[in-house]
Enzyme design. Structure first.
Site, PDB file in Angstrom:
ATOM      1  CG  HIS A  65      -3.103   3.157   2.453  1.00 22.68           C
ATOM      2  ND1 HIS A  65      -3.715   2.795   1.273  1.00 22.68           N
ATOM      3  CD2 HIS A  65      -3.159   2.052   3.260  1.00 22.68           C
ATOM      4  CE1 HIS A  65      -4.114   1.542   1.348  1.00 22.68           C
ATOM      5  NE2 HIS A  65      -3.795   1.074   2.541  1.00 22.68           N
ATOM      6  CB  CYS A 119      -0.939  -0.007   1.195  1.00 21.64           C
ATOM      7  SG  CYS A 119      -2.012  -1.466   1.256  1.00 21.64           S
ATOM      8  CG  ASN A 131      -6.762  -0.997   1.569  1.00 18.47           C
ATOM      9  OD1 ASN A 131      -6.070  -0.581   0.650  1.00 18.47           O
ATOM     10  ND2 ASN A 131      -6.239  -1.493   2.684  1.00 18.47           N
TER      11      ASN A 131
END
Length: 324
Positions: free
Chosen positions: A251, A112, A281
């Protein structure tokens, strides 16, 4: 020394929108359960598009915004943990599909945090003179790496891509600073297994479990700690006050993580860009998607200072300061 600035941006998601209610059809979960624990309301799930397909569509928008042809790009970096293949790289597939015949291309895997890592590489290569126009992409089809029977993980993720075009500049703008870090000793907190070691010379056969396996509590503690530290570090390193920052783009993993960091730092909540309620996500794609959406909606403009901050498997983390 020349710097690198953003001159184009684009995002793309698959057409298949999955609301929380649809997950109730095969999972013991509910819209309320998912929202209260994550903040996520919906996500996009690819049915027939690979990571490279998403990356190409986002890249086309970024190139159009930049006013450049694909042949003017001399570097392509794709940040992904869900490549089309082990080889060739997704970046090489993107290069071919775009017709960017003058670009050298490669993938990176920093989970990520991948887009932050790619940003640092792109900036460094432009500053060194090795590249002039770089296409930096975060793209994922995490839906193919999920255990759809595990409600603790499969409700969290979505598919998508975000892309930016960097070019060399002597202006007082662009990527001011990028800090990235890693800690491989804690890598087992977030894992997607690779292929098992199967061969005719080995007794027995292993079963591949190549879906996301995550220790949620450990990731929460890690994420909140490094997000806070990364933001403070970049402010101190660049001698800039939080009042001079127009937006912080974290993020997009979980609203609880973001809200915890907001309280710890005492930074106004409105400075933090959040859109995970609509995308879930998307790993390495989450930061560029949030950036593109914020610019498209008019929330960010030329001259704004923004901080991007990410964390992910590896473990990896990092932050970037950018003046648009």
């Amino acid at each position: 020394m020349e710097n690198a600035k953003i001159i184009g941006f684009g995002l793309y998601t698959p057409k298949n929108l999955v609301e929380n209610e649809r997950l109730q059809e095969f999972l013991e979960t509910s819209d309320e359960w998912i929202r209260s624990r994550t903040g996520i309301e919906r996500r996009y799930i690819s049915l027939d598009e690979n990571t490279s397909d998403l990356a190409v569509e986002a890249s086309k928008k970024a190139l159009n915004q930049a006013g450049l042809s694909a042949e003017e790009i001399d570097l392509i970096i794709v940040a992904t943990v869900t490549p089309d293949n082990f080889t060739p790289s997704t970046a090489c597939i993107v290069q071919d599909k775009l017709g960017a015949k003058n670009a050298w291309a490669f993938d990176i895997n920093a989970a990520c945090t991948g887009f932050i890592y790619a940003l640092k590489l792109g900036r460094s290569l432009i500053r060194s003179g090795e590249a002039k126009n770089a296409l930096i992409i975060g793209a994922e089809t995490l839906s193919k790496a999920l255990n759809w029977e595990d409600r603790g993980s499969c409700v969290l993720f979505g598919d998508g891509a975000g892309a930016i075009v960097l070019t060399s500049t002597e202006e007082d703008c662009g990527i001011k600073c990028v800090n990235v870090k890693s800690d491989g000793s804690k890598g087992d907190s977030l894992v997607i297994q690779g292929l098992p070691l199967n061969s005719p010379f080995k007794d027995g056969r292993e079963v591949s479990k190549n879906y996301i396996n995550m220790n949620g509590r450990e990731i929460f503690k890690f994420a909140t700690k490094v997000m806070e530290e990364s933001i403070v570090e970049i402010l101190e390193k660049e001698n800039i006050k939080i009042e001079d920052i127009s937006a912080i783009i974290p993020h997009q993993a979980n609203l609880r993580i973001i809200d915890y960091v907001v309280k710890r730092l005492g930074i106004p909540r409105e400075k933090f860009v959040t859109n995970l309620q609509n995308y879930g996500n998307t790993s390495g794609a989450s930061i560029p998607i949030a950036l593109c959406e914020s610019i498209n909606e008019g929330n960010l403009k030329k001259g704004d200072n923004i901080i991007m901050v990410g964390f992910g498997g590896g473990l990896t983390w990092g932050a970037a300061l950018i003046k648009l």
